[in-house]
Write a protein that holds these residues in place. Structure first.
Motif, PDB file in Angstrom:
ATOM      1  N   VAL A 188       0.837  -1.199   0.000  1.00 51.77           N
ATOM      2  CA  VAL A 188       0.000   0.000   0.000  1.00 51.77           C
ATOM      3  C   VAL A 188       0.873   1.250   0.000  1.00 51.77           C
ATOM      4  O   VAL A 188       1.848   1.350   0.753  1.00 51.77           O
ATOM      5  CB  VAL A 188      -0.947   0.004   1.220  1.00 51.77           C
ATOM      6  CG1 VAL A 188      -1.765   1.287   1.259  1.00 51.77           C
ATOM      7  CG2 VAL A 188      -1.865  -1.216   1.178  1.00 51.77           C
ATOM      8  N   LYS A 233       0.424   5.719  -0.321  1.00 49.60           N
ATOM      9  CA  LYS A 233      -0.359   6.926  -0.551  1.00 49.60           C
ATOM     10  C   LYS A 233       0.315   7.712  -1.673  1.00 49.60           C
ATOM     11  O   LYS A 233       1.483   8.096  -1.566  1.00 49.60           O
ATOM     12  CB  LYS A 233      -0.441   7.784   0.708  1.00 49.60           C
ATOM     13  CG  LYS A 233      -1.222   9.075   0.493  1.00 49.60           C
ATOM     14  CD  LYS A 233      -1.257   9.929   1.748  1.00 49.60           C
ATOM     15  CE  LYS A 233      -1.917  11.281   1.485  1.00 49.60           C
ATOM     16  NZ  LYS A 233      -1.957  12.132   2.688  1.00 49.60           N
ATOM     17  N   ARG A 238     -11.687   0.045   9.378  1.00 51.40           N
ATOM     18  CA  ARG A 238     -10.720  -0.199   8.317  1.00 51.40           C
ATOM     19  C   ARG A 238     -11.441  -0.166   6.972  1.00 51.40           C
ATOM     20  O   ARG A 238     -12.679  -0.249   6.910  1.00 51.40           O
ATOM     21  CB  ARG A 238     -10.037  -1.554   8.520  1.00 51.40           C
ATOM     22  CG  ARG A 238     -10.976  -2.737   8.307  1.00 51.40           C
ATOM     23  CD  ARG A 238     -10.395  -4.038   8.793  1.00 51.40           C
ATOM     24  NE  ARG A 238     -11.205  -5.172   8.339  1.00 51.40           N
ATOM     25  CZ  ARG A 238     -11.237  -6.350   8.950  1.00 51.40           C
ATOM     26  NH1 ARG A 238     -10.510  -6.572  10.038  1.00 51.40           N
ATOM     27  NH2 ARG A 238     -11.989  -7.329   8.453  1.00 51.40           N
ATOM     28  N   VAL A 289      -6.750  -2.533   3.162  1.00 53.64           N
ATOM     29  CA  VAL A 289      -5.890  -1.572   2.488  1.00 53.64           C
ATOM     30  C   VAL A 289      -5.444  -0.474   3.446  1.00 53.64           C
ATOM     31  O   VAL A 289      -4.268  -0.114   3.505  1.00 53.64           O
ATOM     32  CB  VAL A 289      -6.612  -0.954   1.271  1.00 53.64           C
ATOM     33  CG1 VAL A 289      -5.710   0.044   0.564  1.00 53.64           C
ATOM     34  CG2 VAL A 289      -7.070  -2.033   0.316  1.00 53.64           C
ATOM     35  N   VAL A 290      -6.400   0.089   4.181  1.00 58.73           N
ATOM     36  CA  VAL A 290      -6.109   1.178   5.108  1.00 58.73           C
ATOM     37  C   VAL A 290      -6.751   0.852   6.447  1.00 58.73           C
ATOM     38  O   VAL A 290      -7.922   0.462   6.501  1.00 58.73           O
ATOM     39  CB  VAL A 290      -6.638   2.530   4.582  1.00 58.73           C
ATOM     40  CG1 VAL A 290      -6.187   3.668   5.479  1.00 58.73           C
ATOM     41  CG2 VAL A 290      -6.174   2.775   3.155  1.00 58.73           C
ATOM     42  N   HIS A 334       0.718   7.312   7.000  1.00 61.38           N
ATOM     43  CA  HIS A 334       0.070   7.129   5.714  1.00 61.38           C
ATOM     44  C   HIS A 334       0.899   6.280   4.765  1.00 61.38           C
ATOM     45  O   HIS A 334       0.355   5.649   3.855  1.00 61.38           O
ATOM     46  CB  HIS A 334      -0.214   8.491   5.072  1.00 61.38           C
ATOM     47  CG  HIS A 334      -1.295   9.267   5.764  1.00 61.38           C
ATOM     48  ND1 HIS A 334      -1.886  10.369   5.208  1.00 61.38           N
ATOM     49  CD2 HIS A 334      -1.884   9.095   6.969  1.00 61.38           C
ATOM     50  CE1 HIS A 334      -2.798  10.853   6.042  1.00 61.38           C
ATOM     51  NE2 HIS A 334      -2.797  10.097   7.124  1.00 61.38           N
ATOM     52  N   CYS A 363       2.303   3.516   5.291  1.00 64.21           N
ATOM     53  CA  CYS A 363       1.942   2.104   5.407  1.00 64.21           C
ATOM     54  C   CYS A 363       0.448   1.900   5.643  1.00 64.21           C
ATOM     55  O   CYS A 363       0.020   0.837   6.081  1.00 64.21           O
ATOM     56  CB  CYS A 363       2.757   1.416   6.506  1.00 64.21           C
ATOM     57  SG  CYS A 363       2.463   2.038   8.164  1.00 64.21           S
ATOM     58  N   GLY A 364      -0.348   2.937   5.346  1.00 62.61           N
ATOM     59  CA  GLY A 364      -1.794   2.771   5.368  1.00 62.61           C
ATOM     60  C   GLY A 364      -2.436   2.832   6.738  1.00 62.61           C
ATOM     61  O   GLY A 364      -3.427   2.133   6.993  1.00 62.61           O
ATOM     62  N   ARG A 365      -1.905   3.688   7.623  1.00 62.74           N
ATOM     63  CA  ARG A 365      -2.549   3.927   8.923  1.00 62.74           C
ATOM     64  C   ARG A 365      -3.057   5.370   8.926  1.00 62.74           C
ATOM     65  O   ARG A 365      -2.261   6.313   8.844  1.00 62.74           O
ATOM     66  CB  ARG A 365      -1.567   3.701  10.079  1.00 62.74           C
ATOM     67  CG  ARG A 365      -1.181   2.241  10.252  1.00 62.74           C
ATOM     68  CD  ARG A 365      -0.166   2.072  11.379  1.00 62.74           C
ATOM     69  NE  ARG A 365      -0.644   2.591  12.637  1.00 62.74           N
ATOM     70  CZ  ARG A 365      -1.463   1.944  13.471  1.00 62.74           C
ATOM     71  NH1 ARG A 365      -1.906   0.734  13.135  1.00 62.74           N
ATOM     72  NH2 ARG A 365      -1.836   2.478  14.610  1.00 62.74           N
ATOM     73  N   PHE A 402      -4.857   6.485  -2.612  1.00 58.78           N
ATOM     74  CA  PHE A 402      -4.003   5.371  -2.200  1.00 58.78           C
ATOM     75  C   PHE A 402      -3.944   4.325  -3.306  1.00 58.78           C
ATOM     76  O   PHE A 402      -4.926   4.104  -4.021  1.00 58.78           O
ATOM     77  CB  PHE A 402      -4.544   4.707  -0.920  1.00 58.78           C
ATOM     78  CG  PHE A 402      -4.211   5.460   0.344  1.00 58.78           C
ATOM     79  CD1 PHE A 402      -3.150   5.060   1.140  1.00 58.78           C
ATOM     80  CD2 PHE A 402      -4.955   6.562   0.728  1.00 58.78           C
ATOM     81  CE1 PHE A 402      -2.842   5.748   2.308  1.00 58.78           C
ATOM     82  CE2 PHE A 402      -4.664   7.246   1.891  1.00 58.78           C
ATOM     83  CZ  PHE A 402      -3.594   6.843   2.689  1.00 58.78           C
ATOM     84  N   ALA A 408      -2.964   0.238  -4.028  1.00 57.76           N
ATOM     85  CA  ALA A 408      -2.725  -1.070  -3.416  1.00 57.76           C
ATOM     86  C   ALA A 408      -2.268  -2.030  -4.511  1.00 57.76           C
ATOM     87  O   ALA A 408      -3.055  -2.397  -5.385  1.00 57.76           O
ATOM     88  CB  ALA A 408      -3.976  -1.589  -2.745  1.00 57.76           C
TER      89      ALA A 408
END
Length: 341
Positions: A6, A8, A260, A282-283, A293, A295-297, A335, A337
């Motif tokens: 993932v 951004k 999520r 994904v997030v 962001h 790593c998708g947090r 984002f 993926a």
């Protein structure tokens, strides 16, 4: 088993991204390809300043995107409405207005604070937009369909609407996609983020005939079309995005109950058993002091709309974020993926 990488790619709205369209703060961003090939993305409550609640309130608004820019980060090329570059409200109503007389069984005096988009679709040379007429967040008085015959530039009501309580409130937020069999398939849920999903279909050439819509439901020991719709995925869901990507159906869903955004491949098409389907997160939601962001947090996330130009091994999503205490960030983000098997 699929794995995800993932990234951004960029913010899609906010300072430096949408100032020229009079957009400081906005959210949502469901997108479809117009008949002329450009991307049409629809956003919710929109303000000229960055903060939610500022001046220039309108909803929904539409931005046009360059289809060739998706893989590197979607770029805007214009906005819908008569004001040229300024992104106008594309549905005709007044915020905080009260309805006179009766509408769809509602008694005069009902207040509509805003109309929020849930999804749009292209069928032939016409685009259709589904919106919710709301009194505050989560209180939906009715939903309705609007259409555009000029590639998303201008919109008009089709006259088709449903009361907010239709199907026990499970027909408020909607996502839809045209299948190769000529049916439009739709997944729906409520706007309260406490309900599961229902599945419906309608012949594309009867999209505006309420009687032609039918549910997918369990009865007499089997699932079948024409039964009263029963939940195909229990849980607590928000925004939804159902799309065909290549030859595969995919659902992107904001799983509010688990905080999520998941991608769900649907190998058997719209009637795939979603209770056993693979779920790809994904997030993930997190606290404001825990964001990453890269790593998708993402804190206070929602949305999750599949962008045109996605492929089965590279999905592109529009994700929203709203810091409800500070009212900024209030934005949409892009984002990517990458999916490996």
């Amino acid at each position: 088993m699929r794995t995800l990488e993932v990234t951004k790619l960029r913010d899609l709205t906010g300072p430096g991204h949408t100032d020229e369209y009079g957009i400081g703060g906005t959210d949502l961003g469901a997108a479809a390809t117009a008949p002329d090939g450009r991307i049409v993305a629809v956003f919710g409550d929109t303000f000229e300043s960055t903060k939610a609640g500022g001046p220039g309130w309108r909803s929904p608004v539409i931005l046009f995107g360059d289809a060739d820019s998706v893989r590197s980060g979607l770029r805007w090329t214009g906005a819908a409405g008569p004001s040229r570059d300024y992104a106008d409200q594309v549905v005709s109503y007044r915020h905080n207005a009260r309805i006179g007389g009766r509408f769809g069984g509602l008694i005069g005096g009902t207040r509509i604070t805003t109309q929020l988009p849930t999804d749009l679709i292209t069928v032939g040379d016409t685009m259709y937009l589904h919106v919710m007429a709301c009194e505050g967040l989560g209180n939906v008085h009715w939903t309705e369909i609007h259409r555009s015959r000029d590639n998303g530039v201008s919109w008009e009501s089709t006259g088709l609407s449903w009361p907010g309580g239709h199907l026990g409130g499970h027909f408020q937020m909607l996502t839809w996609e045209l299948g190769p069999d000529g049916y439009v398939y739709a997944l729906t849920t409520g706007f309260q983020r406490d309900k599961g999903l229902l599945l419906h279909r309608v012949p594309a050439d009867h999209l505006l005939d309420a009687a032609a819509w039918e549910g997918w439901g369990f009865g007499d020991g089997a699932w079948a079309w024409g039964n009263a719709p029963t939940p195909v995925l229990p849980g607590a869901f928000g925004e939804l995005s159902l799309r065909r990507v290549g030859d595969m159906w995919w659902l992107c869903a904001f799983d509010a109950g688990n905080y999520r955004i998941d991608l769900i491949p649907m190998p058997d098409g719209p009637t795939t058993d979603l209770t056993t389907a693979e779920r790809l997160t994904v997030v993930s939601g997190c606290g404001w002091g825990e964001e990453d962001h890269v790593c998708g947090r993402v804190a206070q996330l929602y949305g999750g709309y599949i962008l045109p130009g996605s492929t089965p091994d590279e999905m592109h999503l529009v994700v929203s974020q709203w810091h409800t205490n500070e009212n900024w960030p209030y934005r949409a983000m892009h984002f990517r993926a990458r999916i490996a098997v």
